[in-house]
Design a protein around this motif. Structure first.
Motif, short mmCIF file in Angstrom:
data_model
loop_
_atom_site.label_atom_id
_atom_site.label_comp_id
_atom_site.label_asym_id
_atom_site.label_seq_id
_atom_site.Cartn_x
_atom_site.Cartn_y
_atom_site.Cartn_z
N ARG A 136 2.09 1.97 -3.47
CA ARG A 136 1.02 2.45 -4.34
C ARG A 136 0.67 3.90 -4.02
NH1 ARG A 136 -1.23 -3.20 -3.96
NH2 ARG A 136 -1.62 -3.94 -6.10
N GLN A 137 0.62 4.24 -2.73
CA GLN A 137 0.29 5.60 -2.35
C GLN A 137 1.37 6.58 -2.82
OE1 GLN A 137 -0.31 4.86 1.86
NE2 GLN A 137 -2.52 5.18 1.66
N ARG B 109 -9.74 -1.11 -5.48
CA ARG B 109 -8.89 -0.37 -4.56
C ARG B 109 -7.94 0.58 -5.29
NH1 ARG B 109 -7.17 -4.85 0.09
NH2 ARG B 109 -9.05 -4.58 1.36
N VAL B 110 -7.38 0.15 -6.41
CA VAL B 110 -6.44 1.04 -7.11
C VAL B 110 -7.19 2.20 -7.77
CG1 VAL B 110 -4.69 -0.73 -7.45
CG2 VAL B 110 -6.40 -0.34 -9.25
N LEU C 163 0.82 -1.21 0.00
CA LEU C 163 0.00 0.00 0.00
C LEU C 163 0.85 1.27 0.00
CD1 LEU C 163 -2.69 1.45 0.11
CD2 LEU C 163 -2.72 1.10 2.60
N ALA D 49 0.87 7.10 -6.43
CA ALA D 49 -0.31 7.91 -6.71
C ALA D 49 -0.03 9.40 -6.50
CB ALA D 49 -1.47 7.46 -5.82
N GLU E 129 -9.61 3.73 -6.37
CA GLU E 129 -9.76 4.67 -5.26
C GLU E 129 -8.50 5.48 -5.03
OE1 GLU E 129 -10.93 2.30 -1.95
OE2 GLU E 129 -13.04 2.14 -2.58
N LEU E 130 -7.34 4.90 -5.35
CA LEU E 130 -6.07 5.60 -5.18
C LEU E 130 -5.75 6.53 -6.35
CD1 LEU E 130 -3.73 2.81 -3.74
CD2 LEU E 130 -4.74 4.74 -2.51
#
Length: 305
Positions: free
Chosen positions: A170-171, A204-205, A167, A174, A207-208
């Motif tokens: 990914r954040q 989920r991705v 996570l 993003a 949403e990111l």
């Protein structure tokens, strides 16, 4: 960064360059970008043969601009051979995917080296090393797209491939991608027998703020395309938001019982621009043939060539 939206692929299908028939056969699948893999999927003794397959496949590609090649790690002799092959190939791919990148300097070197041979693709970087995560802001500024490489990154971290474990990466991607308008593509789903895992990752991705997803198996394309490609309903709503804020002289308006204002209008304009850009480049033919549609992305697109 420019104000013009760039067409961002929502699905990328990886096919190893082990068989010309297999690679050419993959062109028929409904992916935005078809990638020919020269890296992990090709054993070292077969690298030279894979390059011959890749060149022959590019020459048969129906849309070379929407073809990609994943090259070997910069700094290896295999990468040198890959670059020479691309320079000599009469048909150039629209995308190059770099692997095991550690800094933005490598991206600039790859871009300049290819450009010296008249090859000017978009360059996507696989974020799969701790160094790449640490330098992701600079890499996002130098590259056209970021792709999460979950397998190598998880191995480097000594963890299982899981949502919680990756996570933070990914954040970081993003945030960097939003800052520079860089395309954000999620990793492949390795649990092919668990379609629910794929669906959960896609939700989920999104949403990111990720735009697309890689797959190694064509059976996953339908789910990826359905969820991540632009849709007419999204475009219609974006136009309504834009008009509502314009009617309020650029201030706050109420639409369907919800407050909308300048930030919503900016999002809506970007939705339309990015959706139209996708439709222009990728939306012709296949099941994703959509004209003038939008998604929930922000304004993007920067030509660093």
């Amino acid at each position: 960064m420019t104000g013009t939206a760039r067409a961002i692929p929502r699905s990328i299908l990886y096919t190893p360059a082990l068989s010309l028939d297999r690679v050419v056969g993959a062109w028929s699948y409904d992916a935005d970008v078809h990638l020919v893999d020269l890296e992990d999927a090709v054993p070292p003794p077969e690298k030279a043969a894979a390059r011959r397959v890749c060149r022959a496949a590019l020459e048969k590609a129906p849309e070379p601009a929407n073809a990609a090649v994943r090259v070997n790690e910069l700094g290896t002799i295999e990468a040198v051979h890959d670059i020479v092959m691309l320079a000599e190939c009469p048909v150039k791919p629209g995308f190059i995917v770099m692997t095991m990148v550690k800094s933005a300097v490598e991206v600039a070197l790859m871009r300049d080296t290819l450009a010296s041979a008249g090859v000017r693709p978009q360059i996507y970087v696989t974020v799969e090393t701790p160094a790449a995560v640490a330098d992701v802001d600079a890499i996002a500024a130098a590259a056209d797209g970021l792709i999460l490489g979950s397998a190598d990154l998880a191995a480097a971290l000594g963890i299982e491939i899981s949502w919680a474990g990756l996570l933070a990466a990914r954040q970081a991607m993003a945030l960097a991608g939003a800052r520079y308008g860089t395309a954000l593509i999620d990793t492949a789903n390795f649990r092919l027998a668990e379609p629910e895992t794929l669906a959960e990752e896609i939700d989920r991705v999104r949403e990111l703020g990720f735009h697309g997803k890689v797959t190694v198996h064509p059976s996953e394309l339908a789910a990826i395309n359905r969820a991540l490609r632009p849709d007419p309903a999204g475009l219609r709503q974006a136009r309504r938001v834009t008009e509502a804020v314009r009617a309020a002289d650029g201030g706050i308006a109420v639409l369907d019982g919800n407050m909308v204002g300048p930030p919503f209008a900016r999002m809506a304009r970007a939705t339309v621009a990015r959706g139209d850009a996708w439709a222009e480049r990728f939306g012709r033919g296949g099941t994703g043939d959509v004209s003038g549609v939008g998604d929930d992305g922000e304004e993007a697109g920067h030509d660093r060539r």
